[in-house]
Each structure stands twice: as C-alpha cells, then as structure tokens.
Scaffold this motif. Structure first.
Motif, short mmCIF file in Angstrom:
data_model
loop_
_atom_site.label_atom_id
_atom_site.label_comp_id
_atom_site.label_asym_id
_atom_site.label_seq_id
_atom_site.Cartn_x
_atom_site.Cartn_y
_atom_site.Cartn_z
N ALA A 196 -19.14 53.38 3.19
CA ALA A 196 -20.53 53.42 2.72
C ALA A 196 -21.32 52.22 3.24
N PHE A 197 -20.70 51.04 3.24
CA PHE A 197 -21.37 49.84 3.78
C PHE A 197 -21.68 50.02 5.27
N THR A 198 -20.72 50.55 6.01
CA THR A 198 -20.92 50.75 7.46
C THR A 198 -22.08 51.71 7.71
N ALA A 199 -22.15 52.78 6.93
CA ALA A 199 -23.24 53.75 7.10
C ALA A 199 -24.59 53.08 6.91
N LYS A 200 -24.71 52.27 5.88
CA LYS A 200 -25.99 51.59 5.61
C LYS A 200 -26.33 50.60 6.71
N GLU A 201 -25.31 49.90 7.23
CA GLU A 201 -25.56 48.95 8.32
C GLU A 201 -26.04 49.66 9.59
N LEU A 202 -25.42 50.79 9.91
CA LEU A 202 -25.82 51.53 11.11
C LEU A 202 -27.23 52.10 10.95
N ILE A 220 -25.66 56.66 -1.13
CA ILE A 220 -24.79 56.96 0.01
C ILE A 220 -23.38 56.46 -0.29
N ASN A 221 -22.43 57.39 -0.33
CA ASN A 221 -21.02 57.04 -0.52
C ASN A 221 -20.20 57.73 0.57
N SER A 222 -18.90 57.58 0.53
CA SER A 222 -18.07 58.13 1.60
C SER A 222 -18.13 59.65 1.64
N LYS A 223 -18.33 60.29 0.50
CA LYS A 223 -18.42 61.76 0.50
C LYS A 223 -19.70 62.22 1.21
N VAL A 224 -20.80 61.54 0.95
CA VAL A 224 -22.06 61.86 1.63
C VAL A 224 -21.90 61.68 3.14
N VAL A 225 -21.27 60.57 3.52
CA VAL A 225 -21.07 60.30 4.95
C VAL A 225 -20.20 61.40 5.57
N PHE A 226 -19.14 61.79 4.87
CA PHE A 226 -18.26 62.84 5.38
C PHE A 226 -19.01 64.16 5.54
N ASP A 227 -19.77 64.54 4.51
CA ASP A 227 -20.52 65.81 4.57
C ASP A 227 -21.49 65.82 5.76
N CYS A 228 -22.16 64.69 5.97
CA CYS A 228 -23.12 64.61 7.08
C CYS A 228 -22.39 64.63 8.43
N ALA A 229 -21.27 63.93 8.51
CA ALA A 229 -20.50 63.91 9.76
C ALA A 229 -19.97 65.29 10.11
N LYS A 230 -19.49 65.99 9.09
CA LYS A 230 -18.96 67.33 9.30
C LYS A 230 -20.05 68.28 9.78
N ALA A 231 -21.28 68.03 9.33
CA ALA A 231 -22.42 68.88 9.73
C ALA A 231 -22.98 68.47 11.09
#
Length: 320
Positions: A196-202, A220-231
C-alpha cells in the motif's frame, strides 16, 4: 468423530486481535475449532482463565488424558523460556510467562514459540515441507514473518529469537518501518502494508493515469492494488513488479545464507500469484551465485490459510 484411543495436541495461536484454537491429531485433522478475542483481556490472568473456559467442553469431549500437550504460537514467543517478551501488538507488557501459566491452569505441558516459527514446524509436519530438512518459510501478510529450518532443526538462536528475516535491511537508508523506524527493512516493502505504501509513493511520483487515483489514498490497501493490477492498471502492476524485485533480492541473500531446498511462501500477499511470483523468482535467480542458481524451489504453502496457525502450534507438541 474423535477416536479416544489416540492422542491429540491442542494448538493455540495468539494473535493481536483474536486467538484461534483447535484439537489436532497426528494427521493434521482439526476438531473443536474456535476462537476468542485476545484484545478483550487487559490482564494475562483473565485471558488464561477465558481460554480454559472456552476449551473446557472440547477437553471434556476428548478426555484430557488423551491430550499430549499444548502448543502455542505468539508474537515474540520465546521457545526457551515459554515467555512472550515485549510484544508490541499485545496488551500484556514486558515479559509474560504464559507457558507456565497455561500449564498450571490446564494441567498439561505447554510449548511456546513465535508464530512464524510455529508455521514452519507446521509446514514440515503437515504441509509442503514434509520430508525436507532445509527450508525457509516466509509469511507475507500485514508484516513479514519467517521460520528457518536447517539440517532438520528449527533455527532459534541463543536467545530464542532467530529468524526475523522480515526486519533485515534490504534497502539501506530506505523507507522507515512504521513501527520500528528502521529504514529499508524487507517488511517495509514486501508486506501487505508495504504494498500500500509503494502504491501511494508511485502515484505521488507520477502523473500517469491510474484507476488507483479513484480511491481515497487512505483507503488504498493491498487488495485494492491487486484488484487494479488484475484489471490491467499499469501503476498497480508496477507495484507488484517492484515488490517482487525487492523480495527476490532478499530471498537471494537468504538462499546464500542457509542453502535451503525450498522457500515456502504463505499469506495473503501471495494471492497475487504471477504478478508477484514472476519478478520474485527472476530477481532471486539473478542475484544468486552460480552454485546456488536453479536449485531452490520457490513454492506456496500447502497448509489451509484458515487452519495454518492452529496446525503450526499443534506441531510443536508432536515435535517435543
């Protein structure tokens, strides 16, 4: 149906929020599963009483004479002393002699270790590490835990606290850890929290369009990042590539330290599958000396996630 002619182990996993418990046989089959809120009890004495009350019906059903012992996994659990020592996410401060307190209350021997070491022992007895004498277990969840087995023995060190690979520094001078303040630790990057920290930094360092920008940064948490990455979101996919790179570099260090047959990954972060596994494997192999390359299996745990903590704790009883 319980067989009252065989022995059982009582497995207890103490988490910061909840405690899970169950009665386990030699085959790793669990009966009488349950849980109670750890954080409800300010005093350890009240917790031990509540744990006994919760388990008494199960103990009566099995027959206490058929329970070989109690295995417990806990944060900062010391296998030598049976004490929980300065656990930051538990109410009970200082050094807590929980194994002796449980033995006194239950009338059963109790063996304690930290939760990640318990998971490694469980994997060796019931999971993907059956038959292995050299492996490393890495748990990738809210934090990064680990257990190291070498020559068939769990590595616990002279004081009982060996194996904190999540707190090794993999990026000197890097991101400060949210709890320890140590800069650049593996946990600060490769955990669900780190993702989640990495996503916010990017996001902050780029103007690139991303579906992650549709979320409140605090959500934004790891699940949100995963869902977006998968999409197909490019920034979210880069989060996993970067996380896998750091994890792979760290695993290369660990391989060259103990030359394991396998590294076994467990926890919510690995649900990202190839998004994280491909860069992890690539950067692990890239950073290994030739004598170590293409020798180490990188595999997922075979323990069911919901039961792994109970199985790991119970395995301490059969091991002793």
């Amino acid at each position: 149906m319980l067989d009252r002619t065989q022995q059982y182990a009582l497995g207890v996993d103490i988490g910061g929020t909840n405690t899970k418990y169950g009665i386990v046989n030699h085959r790793g089959e669990i009966s009488h599963k349950g849980d109670l809120p750890t954080n409800k009890y300010e005093k350890i004495e009240d917790y031990v009483i509540a744990l006994h009350e919760a388990l008494k019906p199960a103990l009566d059903a099995v027959g206490i004479e058929n329970i070989k012992g109690i295995g417990m996994g806990a944060p900062n659990g010391n296998i030598y002393t049976g004490t929980i020592e300065y656990a930051p996410n538990l109410h009970w401060r200082g050094i807590v002699p929980i194994a002796q307190m449980v033995t006194d209350k239950f009338g059963l021997s109790c063996k304690l270790t930290n939760d990640a070491n318990a998971a490694a022992v469980g994997e060796m007895m019931y999971g993907a590490a059956r038959g292995m004498r050299d492996f490393i277990m890495i748990t990738l969840g809210t934090g990064v835990g680990s257990g190291i087995v070498a020559n068939g023995q769990l590595i616990v060190g002279h004081d009982g606290f060996a194996g904190e690979l999540g707190h090794t520094v993999i990026r000197p001078g890097g991101r400060p850890h949210w709890s320890t303040d140590i800069p650049g630790s593996l946990e600060a990057y490769a955990s669900a929290t780190g993702i989640a920290f990495t996503a916010k930094e990017l996001l902050d360092g780029s103007q690139e369009p991303s579906t992650l920008r549709n979320y409140d940064p605090e959500k934004i948490n790891s699940k949100v990042v995963f869902d977006c990455a998968k999409a197909g979101d490019k920034i979210a996919q880069e989060v996993y590539r970067f996380t896998g790179q750091i994890l792979g570099e760290a695993l290369a260090n660990f391989v060259m330290f103990s030359s394991p047959q396998a590294i076994i990954l467990f926890g919510g972060v690995i649900k990202a599958g190839d998004l994280i596994m491909k860069p992890t494997r690539e950067h692990m192999e890239k950073n290994l000396l030739p004598i170590f390359q293409n020798k180490v299996q990188l595999i997922f745990s075979e323990l069911p996630e919901a039961d792994a903590a109970i199985l790991g704790a119970s395995a301490l009883v059969w091991e002793s």
